[in-house]
Design a protein around this motif. Structure first.
Motif, PDB file in Angstrom:
ATOM      1  N   ARG A   1       0.189  -1.487   0.209  1.00  0.00           N
ATOM      2  CA  ARG A   1       0.271  -0.145  -0.111  1.00  0.00           C
ATOM      3  C   ARG A   1       0.816   1.352  -0.034  1.00  0.00           C
ATOM      4  O   ARG A   1       0.373   2.421  -0.721  1.00  0.00           O
ATOM      5  CB  ARG A   1      -1.586  -0.352   1.427  1.00  0.00           C
ATOM      6  N   GLN A   2       2.030   1.445   1.427  1.00  0.00           N
ATOM      7  CA  GLN A   2       2.855   2.105   0.207  1.00  0.00           C
ATOM      8  C   GLN A   2       3.376   2.175  -1.266  1.00  0.00           C
ATOM      9  O   GLN A   2       3.310   3.681  -1.163  1.00  0.00           O
ATOM     10  CB  GLN A   2       3.815   2.275   2.036  1.00  0.00           C
ATOM     11  N   ALA A   3       3.849   1.491  -1.302  1.00  0.00           N
ATOM     12  CA  ALA A   3       4.532   1.407  -3.163  1.00  0.00           C
ATOM     13  C   ALA A   3       3.279   1.920  -3.788  1.00  0.00           C
ATOM     14  O   ALA A   3       3.502   3.135  -4.778  1.00  0.00           O
ATOM     15  CB  ALA A   3       4.851   0.129  -3.223  1.00  0.00           C
ATOM     16  N   PHE A   4       2.390   1.218  -3.584  1.00  0.00           N
ATOM     17  CA  PHE A   4       1.465   2.006  -3.952  1.00  0.00           C
ATOM     18  C   PHE A   4       1.071   3.822  -4.374  1.00  0.00           C
ATOM     19  O   PHE A   4       0.842   4.703  -4.949  1.00  0.00           O
ATOM     20  CB  PHE A   4      -0.351   2.049  -4.118  1.00  0.00           C
ATOM     21  N   ALA A   5       0.471   3.831  -3.030  1.00  0.00           N
ATOM     22  CA  ALA A   5       0.881   5.746  -2.873  1.00  0.00           C
ATOM     23  C   ALA A   5       2.073   6.500  -3.100  1.00  0.00           C
ATOM     24  O   ALA A   5       1.451   7.308  -4.189  1.00  0.00           O
ATOM     25  CB  ALA A   5       0.478   5.952  -0.855  1.00  0.00           C
ATOM     26  N   ALA A   6       3.303   5.730  -3.114  1.00  0.00           N
ATOM     27  CA  ALA A   6       4.415   6.231  -3.403  1.00  0.00           C
ATOM     28  C   ALA A   6       4.855   6.739  -5.017  1.00  0.00           C
ATOM     29  O   ALA A   6       4.883   7.586  -5.273  1.00  0.00           O
ATOM     30  CB  ALA A   6       5.638   5.975  -2.476  1.00  0.00           C
ATOM     31  N   ALA A   7       4.197   5.737  -6.129  1.00  0.00           N
ATOM     32  CA  ALA A   7       3.750   5.508  -6.964  1.00  0.00           C
ATOM     33  C   ALA A   7       3.098   6.158  -7.705  1.00  0.00           C
ATOM     34  O   ALA A   7       2.916   7.043  -9.110  1.00  0.00           O
ATOM     35  CB  ALA A   7       3.337   4.214  -7.667  1.00  0.00           C
ATOM     36  N   ARG A   8       1.787   6.451  -6.905  1.00  0.00           N
ATOM     37  CA  ARG A   8       0.818   7.676  -7.523  1.00  0.00           C
ATOM     38  C   ARG A   8       1.290   9.145  -8.177  1.00  0.00           C
ATOM     39  O   ARG A   8       2.111   9.559  -7.154  1.00  0.00           O
ATOM     40  CB  ARG A   8      -0.555   7.650  -6.937  1.00  0.00           C
ATOM     41  N   PRO A   9       0.680   9.453  -9.038  1.00  0.00           N
ATOM     42  CA  PRO A   9       1.346  10.932  -9.404  1.00  0.00           C
ATOM     43  C   PRO A   9       0.590  12.488  -8.546  1.00  0.00           C
ATOM     44  O   PRO A   9      -0.218  11.542  -7.927  1.00  0.00           O
ATOM     45  CB  PRO A   9       0.376  11.406 -10.570  1.00  0.00           C
ATOM     46  N   ALA A  10       1.166  12.683  -8.222  1.00  0.00           N
ATOM     47  CA  ALA A  10       0.603  13.807  -7.290  1.00  0.00           C
ATOM     48  C   ALA A  10      -0.537  14.468  -7.972  1.00  0.00           C
ATOM     49  O   ALA A  10      -0.634  14.976  -8.979  1.00  0.00           O
ATOM     50  CB  ALA A  10       2.390  15.320  -6.775  1.00  0.00           C
ATOM     51  N   ARG A  11      -0.869  14.609  -6.449  1.00  0.00           N
ATOM     52  CA  ARG A  11      -2.314  15.289  -7.467  1.00  0.00           C
ATOM     53  C   ARG A  11      -2.518  17.055  -7.098  1.00  0.00           C
ATOM     54  O   ARG A  11      -1.501  17.659  -6.208  1.00  0.00           O
ATOM     55  CB  ARG A  11      -3.916  15.322  -6.706  1.00  0.00           C
ATOM     56  N   SER A  12      -2.898  17.512  -7.631  1.00  0.00           N
ATOM     57  CA  SER A  12      -3.063  19.165  -8.332  1.00  0.00           C
ATOM     58  C   SER A  12      -4.507  19.303  -7.061  1.00  0.00           C
ATOM     59  O   SER A  12      -5.779  19.283  -7.176  1.00  0.00           O
ATOM     60  CB  SER A  12      -3.452  20.117  -9.564  1.00  0.00           C
ATOM     61  N   PRO A  13      -4.185  20.475  -6.109  1.00  0.00           N
ATOM     62  CA  PRO A  13      -5.625  20.977  -5.218  1.00  0.00           C
ATOM     63  C   PRO A  13      -6.037  21.293  -5.997  1.00  0.00           C
ATOM     64  O   PRO A  13      -6.447  21.762  -7.059  1.00  0.00           O
ATOM     65  CB  PRO A  13      -4.496  21.487  -4.261  1.00  0.00           C
TER      66      PRO A  13
END
Length: 65
Positions: free
Chosen positions: A53-65
């Motif tokens: 789950r940590q890897a999934f979060a790290a691999a996701r692109p950053a979202r713009s606010p």
């Protein structure tokens, strides 16, 4: 167990070369299927749902606010 996100590969250039070689001669579809199978093999090796789950979060692109 925590996901290691700092540089950790023993030989990163060798890894990258081997990854590119593994894709040589594959169509785009075959390359995507190879990546999916590789992900499952590595996920099985890791084994820990929390680390995955940590890897999934790290691999996701950053979202713009």
């Amino acid at each position: 167990m925590e996901l290691i996100t700092s540089p950790h590969l023993e030989a990163p250039d060798d890894f990258y070369e081997a990854l590119i070689e593994a894709h040589q001669g594959l169509s785009t579809e075959e390359s995507h299927a190879f990546n999916a199978r590789l992900l499952l093999v590595l996920a099985n090796h890791i084994g820990s749902p929390s680390v995955l789950r940590q890897a999934f979060a790290a691999a996701r692109p950053a979202r713009s606010p």
